[in-house]
Design an enzyme around this catalytic site. Sequence first.
Site, mmCIF file in Angstrom:
data_model
loop_
_atom_site.group_PDB
_atom_site.id
_atom_site.type_symbol
_atom_site.label_atom_id
_atom_site.label_comp_id
_atom_site.label_asym_id
_atom_site.label_seq_id
_atom_site.Cartn_x
_atom_site.Cartn_y
_atom_site.Cartn_z
ATOM 1 N N HIS A 17 -11.320 -4.354 -2.237
ATOM 2 C CA HIS A 17 -10.927 -4.539 -0.833
ATOM 3 C C HIS A 17 -12.174 -4.666 0.061
ATOM 4 O O HIS A 17 -12.219 -5.511 0.943
ATOM 5 C CB HIS A 17 -10.105 -3.344 -0.330
ATOM 6 C CG HIS A 17 -8.769 -3.160 -0.979
ATOM 7 N ND1 HIS A 17 -8.348 -1.949 -1.473
ATOM 8 C CD2 HIS A 17 -7.734 -4.020 -1.207
ATOM 9 C CE1 HIS A 17 -7.114 -2.065 -1.960
ATOM 10 N NE2 HIS A 17 -6.731 -3.304 -1.833
ATOM 11 N N LYS A 41 7.417 2.914 0.632
ATOM 12 C CA LYS A 41 6.465 3.084 -0.462
ATOM 13 C C LYS A 41 5.972 4.517 -0.465
ATOM 14 O O LYS A 41 5.567 5.038 0.565
ATOM 15 C CB LYS A 41 5.251 2.143 -0.264
ATOM 16 C CG LYS A 41 5.410 0.810 -0.942
ATOM 17 C CD LYS A 41 4.039 0.125 -1.045
ATOM 18 C CE LYS A 41 4.137 -1.257 -1.650
ATOM 19 N NZ LYS A 41 2.856 -1.964 -1.666
ATOM 20 N N ARG A 90 -6.523 -12.157 -7.036
ATOM 21 C CA ARG A 90 -7.243 -11.683 -8.220
ATOM 22 C C ARG A 90 -6.975 -12.565 -9.417
ATOM 23 O O ARG A 90 -7.874 -13.016 -10.093
ATOM 24 C CB ARG A 90 -6.832 -10.243 -8.554
ATOM 25 C CG ARG A 90 -7.470 -9.238 -7.647
ATOM 26 C CD ARG A 90 -6.762 -7.935 -7.696
ATOM 27 N NE ARG A 90 -5.410 -8.058 -7.171
ATOM 28 C CZ ARG A 90 -4.637 -7.041 -6.898
ATOM 29 N NH1 ARG A 90 -5.049 -5.818 -7.143
ATOM 30 N NH2 ARG A 90 -3.455 -7.220 -6.396
ATOM 31 N N SER A 128 -5.434 -0.596 -6.505
ATOM 32 C CA SER A 128 -5.261 0.793 -6.066
ATOM 33 C C SER A 128 -4.458 1.573 -7.104
ATOM 34 O O SER A 128 -4.706 2.760 -7.336
ATOM 35 C CB SER A 128 -4.536 0.841 -4.716
ATOM 36 O OG SER A 128 -5.281 0.170 -3.738
HETATM 37 P P1 ADP Z 1 -0.352 -4.715 -1.040
HETATM 38 O O1 ADP Z 1 0.429 -3.452 -0.954
HETATM 39 O O2 ADP Z 1 -0.061 -5.708 0.030
HETATM 40 O O3 ADP Z 1 -0.445 -5.333 -2.428
HETATM 41 P P2 ADP Z 1 -3.043 -3.850 -1.465
HETATM 42 O O4 ADP Z 1 -3.691 -2.781 -0.677
HETATM 43 O O5 ADP Z 1 -2.783 -3.590 -2.919
HETATM 44 O O6 ADP Z 1 -1.781 -4.239 -0.653
HETATM 45 O O7 ADP Z 1 -3.877 -5.186 -1.383
HETATM 46 C C1 ADP Z 1 -4.189 -5.793 -0.160
HETATM 47 C C2 ADP Z 1 -4.839 -7.153 -0.412
HETATM 48 O O8 ADP Z 1 -6.043 -6.965 -1.142
HETATM 49 C C3 ADP Z 1 -4.009 -8.136 -1.235
HETATM 50 O O9 ADP Z 1 -4.259 -9.438 -0.710
HETATM 51 C C4 ADP Z 1 -4.591 -8.022 -2.621
HETATM 52 O O10 ADP Z 1 -4.416 -9.226 -3.367
HETATM 53 C C5 ADP Z 1 -6.054 -7.802 -2.291
HETATM 54 N N1 ADP Z 1 -6.792 -7.092 -3.338
HETATM 55 C C6 ADP Z 1 -6.454 -5.944 -3.951
HETATM 56 N N2 ADP Z 1 -7.361 -5.586 -4.885
HETATM 57 C C7 ADP Z 1 -8.322 -6.558 -4.854
HETATM 58 C C8 ADP Z 1 -9.510 -6.794 -5.611
HETATM 59 N N3 ADP Z 1 -9.872 -5.984 -6.580
HETATM 60 N N4 ADP Z 1 -10.237 -7.904 -5.300
HETATM 61 C C9 ADP Z 1 -9.823 -8.751 -4.334
HETATM 62 N N5 ADP Z 1 -8.707 -8.584 -3.599
HETATM 63 C C10 ADP Z 1 -7.958 -7.517 -3.863
#
Ligand code: ADP
Length: 165
Positions: A17, A41, A90, A128
Site C-alpha cells: 500500500h 467487515k 497485483r 493485509s
Molecule cells: P480492499 O478491501 O478494497 O481490497 P485493501 O486495503 O486490501 O482494500 O487494498 C486497497 C488497494 O490496495 C486495492 O486497490 C488493492 O489492489 C491494493 N493493494 C493491496 N495490496 C497491494 C500490494 N501488495 N501492492 C499493490 N497494491 C496493493
Amino acid sequence: MKRGIYPGSFDPVTKGHVDVIERAARIVDELYVGVLNNSAKNSLFSINERVSMIEEITAHIGNVRVSSFNGLLVDYMEEIDARIIVRGLRAISDFEYELQIAQTNSRVNPNVETIFLTTNLKYSYLSSTIVKEFASYGGDISHFVPEQLVDRIYAKYGRTAPQGK
Ligand code: ADP
C-alpha cells in the site's frame, strides 16, 4: 487541482500500500487515502487506528491526506471534490473485480476516472490478509509492513515480535 483518492480497508496498511501511495502522490496534486469504514467487515484495527497508522507512515509525503468514509465512494468523492480513483493491481485475480467496480463507478459518475498502478514486484504477493495470518501464528511480518507498525500488529494477537527481528 487534480485530487485523487486511494480507497481501501488497509487493515492493516502494508508496504505494498505504501508503495502505491508514494507513487500515486507523484501523479496527482493531492492524494486522499480513504479508509473505508465498513461495519460489515470484521476488522482487526478500528477505523481510528487504521487512519492514524497511515497518517504516521505517510507523514513524510506533503500532499497526502488520510480520511475515513462510509457508504459509496463516488458520493464521498463529490464531497471532497476528487475525480481520480487510484487502485493497485497485483495479479490477474484482482483484475476482473477491479474492472467491474471501475466501470460501475464511471457509470454512476462519468467524471470519475480510475487509474491502476501495477504492484511493485517485491510486493505482488502481499495482502493485509496474509499479514494477519502470519502475525496470528507468530510469523515474521517485518518485511511486509512498515517497521513502526510491527509491534502493534502482534499485540492484537497477544504476541510480541519473534526473537532477533
Ligand atoms: P480492499 O478491501 O478494497 O481490497 P485493501 O486495503 O486490501 O482494500 O487494498 C486497497 C488497494 O490496495 C486495492 O486497490 C488493492 O489492489 C491494493 N493493494 C493491496 N495490496 C497491494 C500490494 N501488495 N501492492 C499493490 N497494491 C496493493
